[in-house]
Design a protein around this motif. Structure first.
Motif, short mmCIF file in Angstrom:
data_model
loop_
_atom_site.label_atom_id
_atom_site.label_comp_id
_atom_site.label_asym_id
_atom_site.label_seq_id
_atom_site.Cartn_x
_atom_site.Cartn_y
_atom_site.Cartn_z
N LEU A 70 0.83 -1.21 0.00
CA LEU A 70 0.00 0.00 0.00
C LEU A 70 0.87 1.25 0.00
CD1 LEU A 70 -2.91 -0.98 2.39
CD2 LEU A 70 -2.97 -0.74 -0.10
N LEU A 71 1.95 1.24 0.76
CA LEU A 71 2.86 2.37 0.78
C LEU A 71 3.48 2.58 -0.60
CD1 LEU A 71 4.17 4.52 2.56
CD2 LEU A 71 5.99 2.89 3.04
N TYR A 72 3.85 1.49 -1.25
CA TYR A 72 4.41 1.57 -2.61
C TYR A 72 3.37 2.14 -3.57
CZ TYR A 72 5.70 -0.03 -7.24
OH TYR A 72 5.95 -0.09 -8.58
N ALA A 73 2.13 1.66 -3.46
CA ALA A 73 1.07 2.12 -4.36
C ALA A 73 0.80 3.61 -4.17
CB ALA A 73 -0.20 1.31 -4.12
N ILE A 74 0.76 4.06 -2.93
CA ILE A 74 0.54 5.48 -2.65
C ILE A 74 1.70 6.31 -3.20
CG2 ILE A 74 0.41 7.18 -0.79
CD1 ILE A 74 -1.19 5.08 0.80
N GLY A 75 2.91 5.82 -3.05
CA GLY A 75 4.08 6.52 -3.59
C GLY A 75 4.02 6.64 -5.10
N GLU A 76 3.57 5.58 -5.75
CA GLU A 76 3.46 5.61 -7.21
C GLU A 76 2.39 6.61 -7.64
OE1 GLU A 76 3.12 2.36 -10.82
OE2 GLU A 76 3.41 1.67 -8.76
N ILE A 77 1.28 6.67 -6.93
CA ILE A 77 0.22 7.62 -7.24
C ILE A 77 0.73 9.05 -7.06
CG2 ILE A 77 -2.02 8.50 -6.47
CD1 ILE A 77 -2.74 5.55 -5.87
N VAL A 78 1.48 9.29 -6.00
CA VAL A 78 2.03 10.63 -5.75
C VAL A 78 2.96 11.04 -6.88
CG1 VAL A 78 3.57 11.94 -4.23
CG2 VAL A 78 1.72 10.57 -3.25
N LEU A 79 3.79 10.12 -7.36
CA LEU A 79 4.69 10.44 -8.47
C LEU A 79 3.92 10.81 -9.73
CD1 LEU A 79 7.51 7.76 -8.10
CD2 LEU A 79 7.68 10.22 -7.75
N VAL A 80 2.83 10.11 -10.00
CA VAL A 80 2.02 10.41 -11.18
C VAL A 80 1.39 11.79 -11.04
CG1 VAL A 80 -0.07 9.76 -12.43
CG2 VAL A 80 1.58 8.01 -11.79
N VAL A 81 0.87 12.11 -9.86
CA VAL A 81 0.24 13.41 -9.63
C VAL A 81 1.27 14.53 -9.79
CG1 VAL A 81 -0.85 14.87 -7.89
CG2 VAL A 81 -1.63 12.52 -8.22
N ILE A 82 2.46 14.34 -9.25
CA ILE A 82 3.51 15.34 -9.38
C ILE A 82 3.86 15.55 -10.86
CG2 ILE A 82 5.96 15.78 -8.94
CD1 ILE A 82 5.55 14.52 -6.17
N GLY A 83 3.93 14.47 -11.63
CA GLY A 83 4.21 14.59 -13.06
C GLY A 83 3.14 15.37 -13.79
N ILE A 84 1.88 15.13 -13.44
CA ILE A 84 0.78 15.86 -14.07
C ILE A 84 0.85 17.33 -13.71
CG2 ILE A 84 -1.73 16.15 -14.05
CD1 ILE A 84 -1.90 13.08 -13.80
N LEU A 85 1.13 17.64 -12.45
CA LEU A 85 1.22 19.04 -12.03
C LEU A 85 2.36 19.77 -12.73
CD1 LEU A 85 0.49 18.73 -8.21
CD2 LEU A 85 -1.02 19.63 -9.99
N ILE A 86 3.48 19.10 -12.91
CA ILE A 86 4.61 19.70 -13.63
C ILE A 86 4.22 19.97 -15.08
CG2 ILE A 86 6.93 19.24 -14.52
CD1 ILE A 86 7.50 17.81 -11.85
N ALA A 87 3.53 19.01 -15.71
CA ALA A 87 3.11 19.20 -17.10
C ALA A 87 2.15 20.37 -17.22
CB ALA A 87 2.46 17.92 -17.62
N LEU A 88 1.22 20.50 -16.28
CA LEU A 88 0.29 21.63 -16.31
C LEU A 88 1.01 22.96 -16.12
CD1 LEU A 88 -2.71 20.22 -14.25
CD2 LEU A 88 -2.67 20.79 -16.69
N GLN A 89 1.99 22.99 -15.24
CA GLN A 89 2.74 24.22 -15.01
C GLN A 89 3.51 24.63 -16.26
OE1 GLN A 89 2.48 26.07 -12.33
NE2 GLN A 89 3.86 27.59 -13.14
N ILE A 90 4.12 23.67 -16.94
CA ILE A 90 4.84 23.96 -18.18
C ILE A 90 3.88 24.46 -19.24
CG2 ILE A 90 6.13 22.89 -20.08
CD1 ILE A 90 7.47 21.12 -17.95
#
Length: 58
Positions: free
Chosen positions: A22-42
Motif C-alpha cells: 500500500l505504501l508503494y502504491a501510494i508513492g506511485e500515485i504521488v509520483l504520477v500526480v507530481i508529473g501531471i502538475l509539472i506538465a500543467l505548469q509547463i
C-alpha cells in the motif's frame, strides 16, 4: 523502467506484506500526480509566453 516497478510490485505481493504494498502504491500515485502538475505548469508557462508575444506584436 516499467519492468523494474512491476518486479517490485510482484515481490511485495508474494511476501504478503500488505502495508509495504500500500505504501508503494501510494508513492506511485504521488509520483504520477507530481508529473501531471509539472506538465500543467509547463503548459501554463508556454501559454503565458505565447500571449505575451501576441501583445508585443500589437
Amino acid at each position: 523502467m516499467i519492468k523494474f516497478f512491476r518486479r517490485i510490485r510482484q515481490q511485495l505481493l508474494k511476501e504478503n506484506n500488505l502495508s509495504k504494498y500500500l505504501l508503494y502504491a501510494i508513492g506511485e500515485i504521488v509520483l504520477v500526480v507530481i508529473g501531471i502538475l509539472i506538465a500543467l505548469q509547463i503548459n501554463n508557462w508556454n501559454q503565458e509566453n505565447k500571449e505575451s508575444l501576441v501583445e508585443k506584436q500589437r
